[in-house]
Design a protein around this motif. Sequence first.
Motif, mmCIF file in Angstrom:
data_model
loop_
_atom_site.group_PDB
_atom_site.id
_atom_site.type_symbol
_atom_site.label_atom_id
_atom_site.label_comp_id
_atom_site.label_asym_id
_atom_site.label_seq_id
_atom_site.Cartn_x
_atom_site.Cartn_y
_atom_site.Cartn_z
ATOM 1 N N VAL A 24 0.982 -1.078 -7.279
ATOM 2 C CA VAL A 24 0.727 -1.193 -5.841
ATOM 3 C C VAL A 24 -0.687 -0.675 -5.558
ATOM 4 N N GLN A 25 -1.148 -0.896 -4.345
ATOM 5 C CA GLN A 25 -2.427 -0.334 -3.916
ATOM 6 C C GLN A 25 -2.219 1.115 -3.484
ATOM 7 N N TRP A 26 -2.814 2.040 -4.233
ATOM 8 C CA TRP A 26 -2.675 3.458 -3.927
ATOM 9 C C TRP A 26 -3.835 3.932 -3.054
ATOM 10 N N ILE A 32 0.848 -1.189 0.000
ATOM 11 C CA ILE A 32 0.000 0.000 0.000
ATOM 12 C C ILE A 32 0.883 1.239 0.000
ATOM 13 N N HIS A 33 0.598 2.159 -0.931
ATOM 14 C CA HIS A 33 1.350 3.410 -1.026
ATOM 15 C C HIS A 33 0.405 4.594 -0.854
ATOM 16 N N PHE A 69 -7.515 -1.948 -5.665
ATOM 17 C CA PHE A 69 -8.726 -1.157 -5.881
ATOM 18 C C PHE A 69 -8.322 0.305 -6.059
ATOM 19 N N VAL A 70 -8.050 0.638 -7.313
ATOM 20 C CA VAL A 70 -7.635 1.991 -7.673
ATOM 21 C C VAL A 70 -8.597 2.473 -8.751
ATOM 22 N N PRO A 71 -9.294 3.593 -8.545
ATOM 23 C CA PRO A 71 -10.238 4.087 -9.561
ATOM 24 C C PRO A 71 -9.554 4.250 -10.910
ATOM 25 N N ALA A 72 -10.302 3.996 -11.968
ATOM 26 C CA ALA A 72 -9.726 3.979 -13.322
ATOM 27 C C ALA A 72 -9.048 5.299 -13.690
ATOM 28 N N LEU A 73 -9.639 6.433 -13.316
ATOM 29 C CA LEU A 73 -9.052 7.716 -13.700
ATOM 30 C C LEU A 73 -7.757 7.991 -12.939
#
Length: 381
Positions: A31-33, A4-5, A197-201
């Motif tokens: 990574v998970q942002w 997680i970053h 789980f990172v939003p597409a934008l």
Amino acid sequence: MNVIHDIELYRAGRTEKGVGYKYFVPESVNVQWQWKDAQLGALLEKASISVGELNAYARLVPNTELFIQLHVTKEAVVSSRIEGTRTQLDEAFMPEEEVLPERRNDWLEVRNYTQALNRAIAQLDTLPVSSRMLRNAHQILLSGVRGEHKQPGEFRRSQNWIGGASLQDAVFIPPAHHYIGELMGDLENFLHNQEIFVPALIRIGIAHYQFETIHPFLDGNGRIGRLLITLYLVSEKILHKPLLYLSSFFEKDKSLYYDNLTRAREKNDLLHWLKYFLVGVDETARNASQTLSEVLALKQTKEQLITEKSGRRAKSALALLGHLFISPVVTVKQVKSVCDLSIKSANDLVELFQSEGILKEISGQTRYRIFVFSEYLDKFK
């Protein structure tokens, strides 16, 4: 378990020594942002709504395909202009032989970009957004133009740089070529990682920054990096049709675009880059929706006018009008072919369109005249 970053705690990368210079190696992005900044969340919501509205509008509008080629060609013109070409939008639709010799190389670069973009969009049905797809687009982009000797379709095998006349006075030196496979693999995995789980934008905003930092090709990186944005949004079904292109937003203030990329690298400020990127997405999506609305109104008005004025020629006239919404620059010879008419009937039809203010002659010639549907083209300028 995924790393997680925090975007606020981002560390862009490190410098390493080359022979007489230092190059930059970015950190991996797969990574998970996460973030705490409320403004970024608000900008993400606003941009997402605007893209959603554009997508919904495009799905409801019949014959959206009529207008897509104008969006694609405008993107080719503007994205190429960022790299120094001078081709104008109406010029991009002209036959090659009608383009002035001193402007033909620029015209060819725009044509290549249009073909690369169209081919990549078509490939989305069978190929994911990937290094392979980007290399395919790059091969078309550099075919027969100024960059044809700079390894078209291949990642570089030597050091490149941005700004300056040499490695010694460069503004930015991307990672050494032996890092490219690893970095592009990480970027590709990030785009498709279903376990984070990172939003597409946010994901494509980070991916565009990372691609430009890697600079994997010897030439054409800017154009391929901007193309990547649209390809990803279409591939993820965020956009039903390829109607969103950020090149106009970036070109509006090129120095700001480059400054924000540099700021992320030098000051570890990915947050600021993403805010800028999301503002661009929001503004561009709203502008695209407005253009689509104006084009539809124009189409209805002109169809009604042509139906009233053309009499028995209505079928041919409507066929020509439909063609002009795909390719707004024509010759009488093209009208003859599109409408299956004699040369005299094609001339008469063009004269009707001229008298009604739909077509305007732009070549100044008496033979081999060129006509443009300028009222439509102006919607994209």
